[in-house]
Design an enzyme around this catalytic site. Sequence first.
Site, short mmCIF file in Angstrom:
data_model
loop_
_atom_site.label_atom_id
_atom_site.label_comp_id
_atom_site.label_asym_id
_atom_site.label_seq_id
_atom_site.Cartn_x
_atom_site.Cartn_y
_atom_site.Cartn_z
N HIS A 287 -9.80 2.10 0.18
CA HIS A 287 -9.45 1.11 1.35
C HIS A 287 -10.87 1.02 2.20
O HIS A 287 -10.42 0.83 3.38
CB HIS A 287 -8.26 0.96 1.80
CG HIS A 287 -7.58 -0.28 2.34
ND1 HIS A 287 -8.27 -0.98 3.27
CD2 HIS A 287 -6.81 -1.00 1.64
CE1 HIS A 287 -7.43 -2.05 3.28
NE2 HIS A 287 -6.88 -2.39 2.39
N HIS B 104 0.81 -1.28 -0.03
CA HIS B 104 -0.20 0.01 0.10
C HIS B 104 1.07 1.33 0.00
O HIS B 104 0.53 2.38 0.63
CB HIS B 104 -1.16 0.25 1.15
CG HIS B 104 -2.12 -1.02 1.15
ND1 HIS B 104 -2.40 -1.74 0.17
CD2 HIS B 104 -2.79 -1.69 2.06
CE1 HIS B 104 -3.49 -2.54 0.16
NE2 HIS B 104 -3.81 -2.59 1.57
N GLU C 2 -11.49 -3.86 -2.97
CA GLU C 2 -10.56 -2.86 -3.61
C GLU C 2 -10.24 -3.03 -4.76
O GLU C 2 -9.62 -3.95 -5.31
CB GLU C 2 -9.26 -2.84 -2.64
CG GLU C 2 -9.34 -2.68 -1.17
CD GLU C 2 -8.02 -3.71 -0.48
OE1 GLU C 2 -6.98 -3.43 -0.75
OE2 GLU C 2 -8.39 -4.41 0.22
C1 BGC Z 1 -4.61 -6.40 2.33
C2 BGC Z 1 -4.68 -7.26 3.62
C3 BGC Z 1 -4.15 -6.08 4.65
C4 BGC Z 1 -5.18 -5.02 4.71
C5 BGC Z 1 -4.78 -3.96 5.81
C6 BGC Z 1 -5.54 -5.36 2.61
O1 BGC Z 1 -5.75 -4.71 1.18
O2 BGC Z 1 -5.10 -7.17 1.12
O3 BGC Z 1 -3.56 -8.11 3.44
O4 BGC Z 1 -3.95 -6.58 5.81
O5 BGC Z 1 -5.12 -4.59 3.34
O6 BGC Z 1 -3.54 -3.59 5.83
#
Ligand code: BGC
Length: 399
Positions: free
Chosen positions: A228, A156, A359
């Site tokens: 998110h 991310h 997402e």
């Molecule tokens: C991911 C997860 C992660 C979460 C929070 C999601 O987009 O796929 O693996 O734990 O985000 O960070």
Amino acid sequence: MGLQKKLLLLALVGIAGATSLTGCSGDTPKQEGTEMTATANEQPTMEIKQESFGKTKEGQETNLYTLTNEHGMQVKISDYGATVTSILVPDKEGKLGNVVLGFDDQSGYQSPAYLKSGPYFGATIGRYGNRIAKGKFTLEGQEYKLATNNGTNHLHGGNKGFDKVVWQAEPLPKQNALKLTYVSADGEEGYPGQLTSTVTYTLTNDNELKIAYAATTDKTTHVNLTNHSYFNLAAGEAKDILNHNLTLNAERYTVVDETLIPTGELRNVSGTPMDFTKPQPIGSRIKEVPGGYDHNYVLTDTSKKLKHAATVVEPASGRMMEVFTTEPGIQFYSGNFLDGTITGSGNNTYGKHYGFALETQHFPDTPNQPQFPTTVLKPGETYESATVYRFSVLDSKQE
Ligand code: BGC
């Protein structure tokens, strides 16, 4: 739901030719080219409320903007992380409830518990949503090293991704929209090129939240922006999302290794607990999926137009959410790492599976997997992506 509305719904499904998309109520939202346009001239100018959201730990002011539509649906967005903090939508009785996880002020997004678990509630994720293996890639013959903030991988956008910066906000009352801009410096979190990104949130009178992204760069780079938000369509009335019925318009998913990096295999979901091509309660087979759902699904429709990706229905409240996107993939994450250490808006404590995320995105680790649809952005090009979350209600008997 009255008979009339049911008939209208059936007619819409028929018109859209969406018979295979069980659970999809209607037509695809309006779109022009790849950029979705706000239905500016179809709705009266709405007042966009702006108020202080508090200061960041570093002392920067943040602001909260409220979009409201004619039905009382309300979306709150903070300029910190261009984050959706609250979405109020009616249930089948017309009662408004907040269907996303979040906080009432800035401090929640920087509390020690929040930073420790790192759930990215409602935030805009960038410059690359999802994981990049070992935090590196080679582009035009040069290797770039990124932060490894998720075990050995990059997740991310790194240590200080687009979710942890204050964006410049511009209310657009004529479109009932909020446009946010962030300029990411060349080399930030290891990525090449100065990247200027905008995200525009539009609330329509069809109870749609439209999210349109655009970005330009001055050096070749990778971009994969997403939102998110974690949803709980019971609006806190149920402490997990396991009874929500999910449909995904996807027949394959990207198989991952133990660090959640795709192996490159696109596997068919048929006959497995990964299959959501027909509506299924999220919880019905979750125990058969080690760790829970945290997978990128490959959308069946590979076109770049806005297309149906997912439908979720919460039977008790009757709330329904449909997701449309221009993206090729969607990460379905069932809130597996929520652990009850965070209490958010409405004094709700977020335990395991309290919310789920859908997402819309390009596939994880694309910079290292040339066979996946590309995430490369070159100078002179414009990255564009759009996603719509549309809310409505269904009669519980229909489920
Ligand atoms: C991911 C997860 C992660 C979460 C929070 C999601 O987009 O796929 O693996 O734990 O985000 O960070």
